[in-house]
Scaffold this active site. Structure first.
Site, PDB file in Angstrom:
ATOM      1  N   LYS A  30      -2.638   7.321  -0.153  1.00 15.42           N
ATOM      2  CA  LYS A  30      -2.712   6.655   1.156  1.00 15.42           C
ATOM      3  C   LYS A  30      -2.640   7.754   2.206  1.00 15.42           C
ATOM      4  O   LYS A  30      -1.633   8.439   2.309  1.00 15.42           O
ATOM      5  CB  LYS A  30      -1.551   5.671   1.298  1.00 15.42           C
ATOM      6  CG  LYS A  30      -1.535   4.925   2.625  1.00 15.42           C
ATOM      7  CD  LYS A  30      -0.441   3.868   2.662  1.00 15.42           C
ATOM      8  CE  LYS A  30      -0.440   3.175   4.019  1.00 15.42           C
ATOM      9  NZ  LYS A  30       0.508   2.069   4.109  1.00 15.42           N
TER      10      LYS A  30
ATOM     11  N   THR B  22       0.809  -1.222   0.000  1.00 11.55           N
ATOM     12  CA  THR B  22       0.000   0.000   0.000  1.00 11.55           C
ATOM     13  C   THR B  22       0.847   1.279   0.000  1.00 11.55           C
ATOM     14  O   THR B  22       0.370   2.326  -0.433  1.00 11.55           O
ATOM     15  CB  THR B  22      -0.936   0.030   1.224  1.00 11.55           C
ATOM     16  OG1 THR B  22      -0.150  -0.102   2.411  1.00 11.55           O
ATOM     17  CG2 THR B  22      -1.960  -1.072   1.151  1.00 11.55           C
ATOM     18  N   ASP B  23       2.090   1.188   0.481  1.00  7.82           N
ATOM     19  CA  ASP B  23       2.864   2.425   0.673  1.00  7.82           C
ATOM     20  C   ASP B  23       3.039   3.227  -0.610  1.00  7.82           C
ATOM     21  O   ASP B  23       2.934   4.454  -0.601  1.00  7.82           O
ATOM     22  CB  ASP B  23       4.259   2.113   1.234  1.00  7.82           C
ATOM     23  CG  ASP B  23       4.214   1.711   2.701  1.00  7.82           C
ATOM     24  OD1 ASP B  23       3.096   1.552   3.233  1.00  7.82           O
ATOM     25  OD2 ASP B  23       5.288   1.557   3.311  1.00  7.82           O
TER      26      ASP B  23
HETATM   27  N1  ASP Z   1       5.211  -1.459   3.535  1.00  8.38           N
HETATM   28  C1  ASP Z   1       4.235  -2.326   2.954  1.00  8.38           C
HETATM   29  C2  ASP Z   1       4.282  -2.152   1.462  1.00  8.38           C
HETATM   30  O1  ASP Z   1       3.924  -1.137   0.978  1.00  8.38           O
HETATM   31  C3  ASP Z   1       2.892  -2.038   3.520  1.00  8.38           C
HETATM   32  C4  ASP Z   1       1.744  -2.728   2.841  1.00  8.38           C
HETATM   33  O2  ASP Z   1       1.847  -3.567   2.008  1.00  8.38           O
HETATM   34  O3  ASP Z   1       0.626  -2.393   3.159  1.00  8.38           O
HETATM   35  O4  ASP Z   1       4.678  -3.069   0.795  1.00  8.38           O
END
Ligand code: ASP
Length: 417
Positions: free
Chosen positions: A236, A159-160
């Site tokens: 995000k 998500t990052d």
């Molecule tokens: N740090 C992780 C990523 O972006 C967090 C996630 O997957 O939500 O890969």
């Protein structure tokens, strides 16, 4: 005894100790999944690992995949890693980060009612390790899937930096079918995981009529619906909440009810089959996003213009930097390096015609980034510079809305409407 992925370890770094499961990593970082579900990355030279417990032997799980249903669409799932792709069984210590269609359907059987799937791992990384050259590769993978007949593509992603990748794919591909990004804020091994609901909603969108690059994530903190965001208009906005993703300067494109899967749209969108498939992956990755802060030295721009081909400034308010930066902007644009001005307010539109500083910034050759997110302006600038190095042509490209990244009028939308 050698420590391998899946083992429970004590990681010691800078006088602190962290217990967790050693995760797979393709980037050379040592990644440990802590008991609270978060992944922690260490430089291998800064960490020592001590074995706590060996992982038990994984028992192969036999999954009976239903035969493909000709009445259902064929959806390709491309995995890039992130929380959505990591699952730890704390009892056995087994780690699953690479997955097949079988793994996904075993974990989320409801998906079989929506489509037939074909799943593949493209990357197995945390999205903070994404790179512009990976966007290019991923774009080619997506293109190939659609060319080979996929009725929709789902990209599972950390998500990052999902919004950067989604924007990149939106600029690189014109698509006749849905391309849906999905991730999760909490991994599958946590009771509050959002991964199943997000994946089911993503599959509904991938099987549906919205032939655009979208991001589908929890709409609220409850399990009631997911929002469908335009890939180039989303950010995000929270470190850990399940409803972290919000459309900025726009309503979401729509929403998917859970569990019914009913889709409601709020905006006009490109429909399935409306556009021809095409791809243009030329980019100039050597661009920088610089946040202006009070008192920041304008020499930052000298350094940037010596090292980058294009610059996005995240200015204050309507799109400002201090007066002493103006001559440096001029030097930069005179040297043929485009400078795009965006706002750290995030909400609203840049307008450099209101105050003197803004007018001077425009006179110095800066280009207004309208109501684009700064990171989207950066990705778009990389793409624009991949097409031309002529600053006037870049200006033209930057002012055209290509993937829903700019809206014509500003309005603060209530994302929960
Ligand atoms: N740090 C992780 C990523 O972006 C967090 C996630 O997957 O939500 O890969």
């Amino acid at each position: 005894m050698a420590i391998v992925e899946g083992d429970i370890v004590l990681a010691r770094c800078d006088g602190s100790t962290y217990e967790g499961v050693l995760m797979p990593s393709t980037t050379g970082t040592t990644v440990v999944k802590l008991i609270n579900g978060y992944n922690m990355g260490f430089k291998p030279e800064n960490v020592t690992l001590e074995l706590v417990e060996k992982k038990s032997e994984l028992k192969g799980v036999q999954v009976e995949l239903p035969p493909p249903n000709p009445k259902l669409p064929d959806i390709s799932i491309l995995s890039t890693g992130g929380t959505i792709a990591s699952k730890v069984d704390y009892r056995t210590g087994a780690v699953t980060s690479q997955f097949s269609a079988e793994d996904i359907l075993l974990a989320i059987p409801e998906l079989t009612e929506i489509a037939n799937y074909n799943a593949r791992v493209c990357y197995s990384i945390l999205s903070e390790n994404m790179r512009p050259e990976y966007w290019v590769k991923l774009s080619e993978e997506v293109y190939n899937e659609i060319k080979a007949g996929a009725d929709g593509v789902i990209i599972t992603h950390g998500t990052d930096t999902m919004m950067y990748t989604a924007a990149a794919i939106a600029f690189m591909i014109d698509t006749p079918v849905p391309i849906v990004f999905v991730g999760s804020q909490r991994s599958a091994d946590r009771p509050s995981s959002d991964n199943a609901m997000n994946a089911i909603c993503a599959a509904k969108v991938a099987a549906g009529d919205i032939a655009e690059v979208t991001v589908v994530m929890h709409g609220t903190t409850s399990d009631d619906y997911c929002h469908i965001h335009r890939g180039a208009k989303v950010r995000k906005m929270h470190t850990s909440r399940r409803d972290a993703f919000q459309s900025i300067n726009s309503r979401p494109l729509g929403r998917v009810e859970y569990p019914s899967g009913e889709i409601t749209t709020y905006l006009d969108y490109a429909r399935r089959g409306e556009r021809e498939l095409s791809i243009n992956t030329n980019i100039e990755p050597n661009c920088a996003l610089i946040k202006y802060t009070p008192g920041a030295s304008p020499e930052t721009l000298l350094f940037a213009s010596a090292n980058y081909k294009g610059i996005v400034l995240e200015g204050t308010g309507l799109g400002h930097v201090s007066t002493e930066w103006v001559p440096y902007i001029e030097r930069t644009t005179d040297a043929g390096i485009p400078v795009i001005v965006t706002s750290q307010c995030i909400s609203g539109r840049v307008c450099d015609r209101v105050y003197d500083t803004g007018r001077d910034i425009l006179k110095a050759g800066a280009i207004e980034g309208e109501d684009m997110l700064p990171e989207v302006a950066l990705v778009k600038l990389m793409w624009a510079l991949g097409q031309t190095s002529d600053i006037d042509e870049v200006k033209k490209l930057m002012s055209i809305d290509m993937a829903g990244e700019m809206t014509r009028s500003s309005r603060t939308w209530d994302v929960y409407s």
